[in-house]
Design a protein around this motif. Structure first.
Motif, mmCIF file in Angstrom:
data_model
loop_
_atom_site.group_PDB
_atom_site.id
_atom_site.type_symbol
_atom_site.label_atom_id
_atom_site.label_comp_id
_atom_site.label_asym_id
_atom_site.label_seq_id
_atom_site.Cartn_x
_atom_site.Cartn_y
_atom_site.Cartn_z
ATOM 1 N N GLU A 1 0.812 -1.222 0.000
ATOM 2 C CA GLU A 1 0.000 0.000 0.000
ATOM 3 C C GLU A 1 0.848 1.277 0.000
ATOM 4 O OE1 GLU A 1 -3.822 1.863 2.398
ATOM 5 O OE2 GLU A 1 -2.765 0.149 3.236
ATOM 6 N N ILE B 1 1.628 2.818 -3.555
ATOM 7 C CA ILE B 1 0.562 3.124 -4.517
ATOM 8 C C ILE B 1 0.884 4.335 -5.377
ATOM 9 C CG2 ILE B 1 -1.828 3.930 -4.739
ATOM 10 C CD1 ILE B 1 -2.537 2.037 -2.406
ATOM 11 N N SER C 1 1.600 4.030 -9.384
ATOM 12 C CA SER C 1 0.660 4.674 -10.291
ATOM 13 C C SER C 1 1.375 5.657 -11.223
ATOM 14 C CB SER C 1 -0.423 5.386 -9.486
ATOM 15 O OG SER C 1 -1.310 6.056 -10.333
ATOM 16 N N TRP D 1 -4.717 0.965 -8.606
ATOM 17 C CA TRP D 1 -3.748 0.563 -7.585
ATOM 18 C C TRP D 1 -4.291 0.766 -6.184
ATOM 19 C CZ3 TRP D 1 -0.566 -2.897 -8.818
ATOM 20 C CH2 TRP D 1 -0.132 -3.003 -10.133
ATOM 21 N N GLN D 2 -5.107 1.773 -5.975
ATOM 22 C CA GLN D 2 -5.736 1.946 -4.663
ATOM 23 C C GLN D 2 -6.666 0.774 -4.367
ATOM 24 O OE1 GLN D 2 -7.384 5.897 -5.189
ATOM 25 N NE2 GLN D 2 -5.727 6.811 -3.999
ATOM 26 N N LEU E 1 -4.486 -2.527 -3.681
ATOM 27 C CA LEU E 1 -3.555 -2.587 -2.566
ATOM 28 C C LEU E 1 -4.061 -1.948 -1.276
ATOM 29 C CD1 LEU E 1 -0.290 -1.741 -4.526
ATOM 30 C CD2 LEU E 1 -1.259 -3.988 -4.019
ATOM 31 N N ALA E 2 -5.295 -1.509 -1.259
ATOM 32 C CA ALA E 2 -5.803 -0.780 -0.091
ATOM 33 C C ALA E 2 -5.873 -1.649 1.163
ATOM 34 C CB ALA E 2 -7.166 -0.186 -0.392
#
Length: 168
Positions: free
Chosen positions: A8, A11, A15, A47-48, A51-52
């Motif tokens: 995370e 990110i 990105s 990506w958020q 991987l959040a």
């Protein structure tokens, strides 16, 4: 250069590199209005979402002097094969071994996490440099098709496969 697991905290850098890579490599493949318009937001959102919740065991980062210079992301596909969903080197770090080190890390991870399963990726048909790279690293062309983007356009692709990778 080091290869490490990503998560995370990466990110924003992933990105940004993802967008820079696409703008550099796909400027004659994808529509300019997309590359210059919604692409950065699309990549950040993707990506958020990925991987959040936690770090992804199939995400590997290449760093040189603590700066992200490439990444590879793998996941189990619906058909139970492993897909290399993204493999990118920063435009100024192409041709120096970043992609090779990342694909090796990804294939090793897949062999240990999902022994006996093939690994594949899709590459734009017009991306001849990437196609040559995958073929030099043992990928075999196994299919062709079309990728449809939510933004409303389509791009022809080839599938490249590394068959039944085993444990290291």
């Amino acid at each position: 250069m080091i290869i490490r697991s990503g998560g995370e905290a990466d990110i924003a850098a992933i990105s940004a590199l993802h967008t820079a890579s696409w703008r550099s490599a796909y400027d004659e493949i994808l529509p300019a209005w997309y590359l210059d318009g919604p692409l950065p937001g699309d990549h950040l959102d993707r990506w958020q979402q990925r991987l959040a919740d936690a770090s992804s065991p199939g995400l590997f980062i290449a760093e040189a002097d603590s700066v992200l210079v490439g990444f590879v992301y793998l996941q189990l596909a619906e058909d139970r094969r492993v897909i290399i969903d993204n493999l990118h080197a920063a435009p100024l770090h192409r041709g120096v071994g970043v992609g090779t080190r990342l694909i090796e890390a990804g294939l090793l991870w897949a062999a240990n996490a999902y022994p006996g399963r093939s690994v594949y990726l899709e590459v734009f048909r017009e991306n001849t440099a990437a196609i040559a790279f995958y073929e030099r690293r043992g990928g075999r062309r196994t299919a062709s098709g079309i990728t449809r983007f939510e933004a409303g356009f389509e791009v022809p692709v080839y599938e490249y496969t590394w068959s039944s990778v085993g444990p290291a």
